[in-house]
Design an enzyme around this catalytic site. Structure first.
Site, short mmCIF file in Angstrom:
data_model
loop_
_atom_site.label_atom_id
_atom_site.label_comp_id
_atom_site.label_asym_id
_atom_site.label_seq_id
_atom_site.Cartn_x
_atom_site.Cartn_y
_atom_site.Cartn_z
N GLU A 11 -11.33 -5.45 -75.38
CA GLU A 11 -11.83 -6.47 -76.33
C GLU A 11 -10.87 -6.62 -77.50
OE1 GLU A 11 -15.71 -4.44 -76.50
OE2 GLU A 11 -16.59 -6.40 -76.09
N ALA A 42 -14.49 1.85 -77.34
CA ALA A 42 -15.19 2.42 -78.49
C ALA A 42 -15.28 3.93 -78.30
CB ALA A 42 -16.58 1.83 -78.58
N GLY A 70 -14.01 -1.57 -75.43
CA GLY A 70 -13.54 -2.06 -76.73
C GLY A 70 -12.02 -2.18 -76.78
N GLU A 121 -18.67 -0.97 -69.84
CA GLU A 121 -19.83 -0.64 -70.68
C GLU A 121 -21.12 -0.52 -69.87
OE1 GLU A 121 -17.39 -2.64 -71.48
OE2 GLU A 121 -16.94 -2.53 -73.62
N1 3HC Z 1 -14.83 7.64 -76.22
C1 3HC Z 1 -14.71 8.94 -76.51
N2 3HC Z 1 -14.23 9.85 -75.64
C2 3HC Z 1 -13.86 9.40 -74.43
C3 3HC Z 1 -13.96 8.05 -74.08
C4 3HC Z 1 -14.45 7.13 -75.04
N3 3HC Z 1 -14.54 5.83 -74.82
N4 3HC Z 1 -13.51 7.91 -72.82
C5 3HC Z 1 -13.15 9.14 -72.40
N5 3HC Z 1 -13.36 10.04 -73.37
C6 3HC Z 1 -13.04 11.46 -73.34
C7 3HC Z 1 -13.83 12.23 -72.30
O1 3HC Z 1 -15.10 12.61 -72.79
C8 3HC Z 1 -12.91 13.40 -72.03
O2 3HC Z 1 -13.07 14.30 -73.09
P1 3HC Z 1 -12.86 15.87 -72.88
O3 3HC Z 1 -11.45 16.06 -72.46
O4 3HC Z 1 -13.22 16.44 -74.20
O5 3HC Z 1 -13.83 16.24 -71.79
C9 3HC Z 1 -11.52 12.81 -72.15
O6 3HC Z 1 -11.71 11.60 -72.89
C10 3HC Z 1 -10.84 12.50 -70.85
O7 3HC Z 1 -11.73 11.73 -70.08
P2 3HC Z 1 -11.69 11.80 -68.49
O8 3HC Z 1 -11.85 13.20 -68.04
O9 3HC Z 1 -12.66 10.80 -67.99
O10 3HC Z 1 -10.19 11.35 -68.22
P3 3HC Z 1 -9.59 10.41 -67.12
O11 3HC Z 1 -8.14 10.36 -67.41
O12 3HC Z 1 -10.07 10.81 -65.78
O13 3HC Z 1 -10.21 8.94 -67.39
C11 3HC Z 1 -10.88 7.03 -68.65
C12 3HC Z 1 -9.93 8.24 -68.57
C13 3HC Z 1 -10.61 6.08 -67.47
C14 3HC Z 1 -10.65 6.32 -69.95
C15 3HC Z 1 -12.32 7.54 -68.54
O14 3HC Z 1 -12.50 8.58 -69.46
C16 3HC Z 1 -13.38 6.51 -68.81
O15 3HC Z 1 -13.75 5.77 -67.92
N6 3HC Z 1 -13.90 6.49 -70.03
C17 3HC Z 1 -14.98 5.64 -70.40
C18 3HC Z 1 -14.47 4.30 -70.82
C19 3HC Z 1 -15.57 3.46 -71.32
O16 3HC Z 1 -16.68 3.49 -70.84
N7 3HC Z 1 -15.26 2.65 -72.34
C20 3HC Z 1 -16.22 1.79 -72.92
C21 3HC Z 1 -16.75 2.44 -74.11
S1 3HC Z 1 -18.08 1.54 -74.81
C22 3HC Z 1 -17.33 0.30 -75.68
O17 3HC Z 1 -16.15 0.17 -75.66
C23 3HC Z 1 -18.25 -0.53 -76.47
C24 3HC Z 1 -17.60 -1.77 -76.94
O18 3HC Z 1 -17.85 -2.81 -76.04
C25 3HC Z 1 -18.12 -2.18 -78.28
#
Ligand code: 3HC
Ligand code: NAI
Length: 693
Positions: free
Chosen positions: A105, A61, A102, A125
């Site tokens: 998912e 997400a 997501g 998450e």
């Molecule tokens: N949404 C929006 N932006 C995101 C994002 C996300 N899910 N994940 C990463 N970003 C953005 C970061 O803020 C960063 O932005 P910036 O360049 O402007 O600073 C950019 O993407 C790059 O992120 P990283 O520096 O962390 O890049 P890496 O390559 O080191 O890692 C990654 C990539 C492994 C995807 C890492 O960013 C990560 O772990 N992200 C979080 C993933 C996450 O938690 N996903 C779950 C979201 S909640 C969800 O899905 C709810 C659902 O269940 C309904």
């Protein structure tokens, strides 16, 4: 549209295209639904492939949308998944890079999944204080089994795709080009009916109650103040006990509950705060970096040894310089002992230990450092010694080498002025123990070149630190604020508290350690040394002399087995000291103060709001670029409770008018001079705004 649709013969291909990580924001969700619709409408199309452009399938997400109306705007991720699942043509998820949250998912809602090796698979998450809210807790157990799935959901940890290749998660691993492989797979299964759905897999788990009880006990023990991990167990339990659609509804309710919690907001703040900290508005992200292939460290004491380990851990060869062989040997021996301890804990192999030790060498000659790309000075905190070192560095170092100082209080601009290359000088303020603590304050001098700053920020990432930029001022961000916190702790003793009471209140609030246990660990003599200088320079600043009395007794903390508390050999536990408590009470009497009972609330407010008020000044002066930088300093360097998001975020959650009201109340107490509200706090409170916009 941040998802595109193209036709490859009789296969429709939907490509998620929402950089940087194909977050499933509203436009992307709408794009997927549109693509599926077009494929279903075209009788020539027999199957659909969904893939991600760029580095991965999808990072989940779009967390920037959370708490905004867009997050709930249809099509929601639930709707997208339903559209896919109910499609009467097979939909294949083609995964590479990352499939997280997501994103995973979404893939679980597809009829088939293919992947390349090396893809990072996770439901992370929980790390954002929530749980998978689009079916992850109901579908993942159906393909991986309850235990593996619960483990992934509760920890949020990543598993590589090849490790899951034998499970029902993947129908095929693709060795060559992903799209070609996915198209070939789609053609193969195009006519298969009925279409397989993860929701239809029967989840059989005998003796679930016993296992879930065990899981709950284990998770409760590590979850601390965070509510999400236990809710993850509840959601997976529902996958076992409830019908699929009821489980989905239950998961959705838990998700909506968690996303509103302060704990989740704090974790999301920290996630973005960490990433924001590496950005400097006037330093473009494409600034060419200087190459860092080798390093030098001056001084092999407490900090120098730890700093050298950081370089070695990142594979960068490092030379440590000392004045005397004995000091050098001691530093090298400390490093070896640290690595051996890590190996004993099973966190390092002999081979890794040998490699790291092999990267660290010692010298007593500056000429041996001349070719290093960066050199970090960690000698005594004395301007005359720093001058000697930087003059020598200026004389020997190759042009373009970065000259960094680990000073914790001295003026980096003055240090830079000892050289003819102030543009190459920067502060790198590590925290003790330097090989463990995440924080690296990067002190930008007046003349520090932009590429030096950008290179140091990139280096912080490489050595796995959270780099936060600070301007030059006494104490930089962290120590300048902590001084106000310690100052209040001292006043509290004079007014009626004992160390234990203050520490208990701070620790109950969530600090890893209260102010007095922290001082005993860091060494009370360090503060004493700084105070002697500080209060000569600024005699108007008041502070409690009780800490000086402690130091006059030689009670420097754990290292002398006596500080604010007593310590026993081989035991880090702090025991209340009668001697110290009597000294504190006598000190209050000598000031003519009547000691009073002070509530936990007052203790915590005075400690934390002292941080907040100084933080506001730091922000206003531009020493910190943004409030979240201050929060990152406190979360990664000072044991501020993560579930509260850092001092500035915490103040936002309390409400700035409330913070200001308390500050004004404390200004009527015994030390009004310590409670002058920061103008920025007054302005934001009046405008109904927050530090973190
Ligand atoms: N949404 C929006 N932006 C995101 C994002 C996300 N899910 N994940 C990463 N970003 C953005 C970061 O803020 C960063 O932005 P910036 O360049 O402007 O600073 C950019 O993407 C790059 O992120 P990283 O520096 O962390 O890049 P890496 O390559 O080191 O890692 C990654 C990539 C492994 C995807 C890492 O960013 C990560 O772990 N992200 C979080 C993933 C996450 O938690 N996903 C779950 C979201 S909640 C969800 O899905 C709810 C659902 O269940 C309904
Ligand atoms: P330390 O006393 O443990 O080590 C200093 C080392 O520098 C000694 O081994 C000494 O022999 C060596 N040294 C002194 N003058 C030298 C010279 N001219 N050339 C080469 N080596 C020389 O001190 P510590 O604690 O490691 O502090 C070093 C620096 O790091 C100081 O600036 C301090 O303010 C800063 N710092 C200390 C922290 C701490 O918690 N100890 C935390 C953050 C920064």
């Amino acid at each position: 549209m941040s998802a595109t649709y193209q036709e490859h013969g009789d296969i429709g291909v939907i490509t998620l295209n929402n950089p940087p990580v194909n977050g499933l924001g509203h436009a992307t969700r709408a794009g997927i639904v549109d693509g599926v619709g077009r494929a279903l409408d075209n009788p020539a199309i027999k199957a659909i492939v969904i893939t991600g452009a760029g580095k991965g399938f999808s990072g989940g997400a779009d967390i920037r949308e959370f708490n905004s109306p867009k997050a709930l705007q249809e099509p929601s991720l639930h709707t997208v998944i339903r559209v896919i699942e109910e499609a009467d043509k097979p939909v294949v998820a083609a995964i590479h890079g990352v499939a997280m949250g997501g994103g995973l998912e979404l893939a679980l809602g597809c009829h088939y999944r293919v992947a390349t090796a090396g893809a990072q698979i996770a439901l992370p998450e929980v790390k954002l204080g929530i749980l998978p809210g689009a079916g992850g807790t109901q579908r993942l157990p159906r393909v991986l089994g309850v235990e593996t799935a619960l483990n992934m959901i509760v920890t949020g940890n990543t598993v590589l795709s090849e490790k899951l290749s034998a499970t029902k998660l993947f129908d095929q691993m693709i060795a060559g080009d992903l799209i070609e492989g996915a198209l070939a797979f789609a053609k193969k299964i195009a006519d298969t009916r009925p279409l397989p759905k993860v929701r239809d897999i029967r989840l059989n788990y005998p003796n679930a109650d016993g296992y879930l009880q065990f899981a709950r006990n284990t998770v409760r023990a590590v979850a601390g103040k965070f509510p999400a991990p236990l809710k993850c167990v509840d959601a997976v339990a529902a996958a076992i006990s409830k019908k699929f659609d009821d489980g989905i509804r239950y998961e959705r309710d838990l998700f909506l509950e968690l996303v509103q919690t302060t704990e989740s907001k704090a974790l999301r703040h920290a996630f973005f705060g960490e990433r924001a900290a590496s950005k400097v508005p006037d330093v473009p992200s494409d600034t060419p970096l200087r190459d860092i292939q080798s390093a030098g460290v001056i001084g092999a004491g407490t900090m120098g040894a730890g700093i050298a380990m950081n370089f070695a851990n990142a594979g960068i060869p490092v030379k440590m310089l000392e004045m005397k062989q004995e000091a050098l040997d001691k530093g090298l021996a400390t490093i070896r002992k640290n690595y051996e301890n890590t190996m004993k804990k099973g966190k390092l192999t002999q081979e890794q230990l040998d490699k790291r030790i092999g990267l660290i060498t010692g010298t007593m000659a500056y000429a041996d450092l001349a070719q290093a790309d960066i050199v970090v000075e960690a000698v005594f905190e004395d301007m005359a010694v720093k001058e000697k070192v930087f003059t020598q560095l200026d004389a020997v170092m190759k042009p373009g080498a970065i000259l960094a100082s680990n000073t914790s209080t001295l003026d980096v601009d003055q240090i830079a002025a000892f050289t003819k290359r102030p543009q190459d000088v920067i502060g790198t303020h590590f925290f003790s123990p330097a090989n463990v603590m995440k924080l690296l304050e990067i002190v930008r001098g007046e003349k520090t070149a932009k590429d030096v700053l950008a290179t140091t920020l990139a280096l912080a990432k490489k050595i796995r630190k959270t780099g936060v930029v600070s301007g030059v001022c006494d104490g930089f961000i962290g120590n300048r604020m902590v001084e106000q916190y310690i100052r209040q702790a001292g006043f509290l003793l004079e007014e009626g508290c004992l160390p234990e009471q203050v520490d208990k209140a701070a620790e109950k609030f969530g600090f890893a350690m209260g102010p007095f246990r922290m001082s005993d660990l860091a060494g009370n003599d360090i503060g004493w040394y700084i105070r002697k200088r500080r209060y000569i320079e600024k005699p108007e600043v008041t502070y409690s002399k009780v800490a000086d009395l402690l130091c006059e007794k030689g009670r420097f903390g754990q290292k002398t087995s006596a500080g604010w508390y007593d310590y026993k050999a081989g035991d880090r536990k702090a025991y209340a000291s009668d001697e110290v408590n009597q000294m504190i009470i006598a000190h209050s009497a000598s000031l003519g103060m009547t000691r009073r009972k002070i509530s936990e609330q007052e203790i915590v407010e005075r400690l934390v709001y002292a941080l907040v008020n100084e933080g506001a000044l730091i922000l206003e002066e531009g020493i910190a670029m943004r409030a979240s930088d201050i929060d990152m300093v406190y979360l990664t360097g000072y044991g501020f409770p993560l579930f509260r998001g850092g001092p500035m975020f915490y103040a936002d959650t309390v409400g700035l008018p409330n913070v200001l009201m308390s500050i004004r109340k404390y200004a009527k107490g015994s030390h009004p001079e310590a409670w002058k509200p920061a103008p920025l706090l007054e302005i934001l409170a009046a405008e109904g705004k927050a530090f973190n916009a």
